[in-house]
Design a protein around this motif. Structure first.
Motif, PDB file in Angstrom:
ATOM      1  N   ASN A 187       0.754  -1.098  -0.383  1.00  0.00           N
ATOM      2  CA  ASN A 187       0.174   0.011   0.236  1.00  0.00           C
ATOM      3  C   ASN A 187       0.793   1.267   0.179  1.00  0.00           C
ATOM      4  N   ALA A 189       1.178   5.216   1.183  1.00  0.00           N
ATOM      5  CA  ALA A 189       1.202   6.528   2.282  1.00  0.00           C
ATOM      6  C   ALA A 189       1.913   7.891   1.591  1.00  0.00           C
ATOM      7  N   SER A 235      -0.089   7.936   7.929  1.00  0.00           N
ATOM      8  CA  SER A 235      -0.554   7.071   7.510  1.00  0.00           C
ATOM      9  C   SER A 235       0.145   5.603   7.550  1.00  0.00           C
ATOM     10  N   LYS A 251      -3.780  -0.449  -1.980  1.00  0.00           N
ATOM     11  CA  LYS A 251      -4.750   0.941  -1.440  1.00  0.00           C
ATOM     12  C   LYS A 251      -3.137   2.259  -1.303  1.00  0.00           C
ATOM     13  N   PHE A 253      -3.518   5.896   0.975  1.00  0.00           N
ATOM     14  CA  PHE A 253      -3.863   6.343   1.889  1.00  0.00           C
ATOM     15  C   PHE A 253      -2.931   7.629   2.475  1.00  0.00           C
ATOM     16  N   GLU A 259      -8.274   6.017   4.073  1.00  0.00           N
ATOM     17  CA  GLU A 259      -7.922   5.372   2.016  1.00  0.00           C
ATOM     18  C   GLU A 259      -9.007   6.907   1.371  1.00  0.00           C
TER      19      GLU A 259
END
Ligand SMILES: NC(=O)c1ccc[n+]([C@@H]2O[C@H](COP(=O)([O-])OP(=O)(O)OC[C@H]3O[C@@H](n4cnc5c(N)ncnc54)[C@H](OP(=O)(O)O)[C@@H]3O)[C@@H](O)[C@H]2O)c1
Length: 286
Positions: A187, A189, A235, A251, A253, A259
């Motif tokens: 993911n 951040a 994050s 994802k 963030f 998100e």
């Protein structure tokens, strides 16, 4: 996070250091990475004193592929499993230059290093169903130009900078990593702006022309204007440790650990393929 092993790059100062502090406070076993051996050892010692977890340090130059490879080897020798890798290290070169491996430095430091470190540590990450957190920055919803990934045509412009470009390319690489790799989560951040060693030392000539007048203001007033560095680590800490994010992958963030939608440039298959292929190509050529 008790007994979980966490590797955070660029973590002897700035946002990485705050991320290390936050995760050590939750009981994690933290591996700090910086360039300077004395600073790294002192940071690990401070963390051992402050945290409830344990800490160790490794020094590596993460602008070079051999530095990334040495780091991965040391981590694999010392740890059978890796629960979290936070690819926090980022770099803003003042002009276009090539690494010893012949790769444009902004692309090498901000896209290739996280790609290569994650790839090399896949066995240890998979053994722990590990989480990878990549840090974007700059203006992350900008365009990606597949023909200019190494700033062949343009390094800086009125609002364009190769750093911003590469942070969006990093998001594309992360999306593709999450889509194609099983056994780990990946993911991204966005920390938001913080006054850190890196942002305070930002060279004027590394900024797009339109933003240059802001640089001295940022350098002087940054500590007052920007988020506390600890907030900028929020994050990363959330993605690394939140139990509800178990198994969540691919994802993005935002700075408030919420998100957010991927930039359009990242959702474009052609851009993602171009970034992914370049990463594969330069790593195999080394
Ligand atoms: N600060 C911001 O406003 C901001 C905004 C958006 C996104 N970001 C992103 O957030 C991340 C962290 O930013 P930051 O501002 O906290 O970074 P920073 O202040 O530049 O980070 C300092 C850390 O990076 C290490 N480091 C520097 N050069 C290195 C190298 N060649 N190899 C290995 N380690 C090296 C330093 O170690 P030594 O002390 O030993 O050199 C120190 O641990 C980056 O990805 C950045 O792009 C930052």
């Amino acid at each position: 996070m008790r007994n979980r092993t966490v590797l955070i790059t660029g973590s002897t100062g700035g946002i990485g250091w705050e991320t290390a502090r936050g995760l050590a406070a939750q009981g994690a076993r933290v591996i700090l990475v910086g360039r300077d051996a004395r600073r790294a050892a002192a940071a690990a010692e401070l963390l051992r004193q402050q945290g409830t977890g344990t800490a160790e340090s490794i020094t590596a130059d993460l602008t070079r592929q051999d530095g990334v490879r040495e780091l991965a080897e040391l981590v694999a020798q010392r740890h059978e499993t890796l629960d979290v890798l936070v690819n926090n290290f980022g770099y803003v070169p003042p002009r276009r230059q090539l690494t010893v491996e012949g790769v444009e430095l902004t692309f090498a430091a901000n896209v290739l290093t996280p790609y290569l470190l994650t790839t090399l540590l896949l066995p240890e990450l998979r053994a722990a169903s590990g989480r990878v957190v990549n840090l974007t920055g700059g203006i992350p919803d900008g365009p990606i130009d597949p023909g200019n990934l190494q700033a062949e045509r343009r390094f800086l412009g009125w609002t364009f900078s190769q750093y911003n470009h590469c942070k969006t390319a990093l998001m594309a690489m992360s999306y593709e990593f999450a889509r194609t790799t099983e056994g780990i989560t990946v993911n991204v951040a966005y920390p938001g702006h913080a006054s850190t060693p890196g942002s305070r030392a930002l060279p004027m000539r590394a900024a797009p022309w339109a933003f240059r007048p802001l640089i001295p203001v940022i350098q002087v007033l940054g500590p007052l204007l920007f988020k506390y560095t600890a907030k900028a680590a929020r994050s990363s800490i959330h993605l690394a440790s939140a139990p509800e994010l178990e198994g969540v992958t691919g994802k993005y963030f935002d700075t408030n650990a919420a998100e957010a939608a991927w930039p359009a440039a990242v959702l474009d298959d052609r851009n993602r393929s171009a970034v992914w292929e370049l990463c594969n190509q330069v790593v195999s050529a080394a």
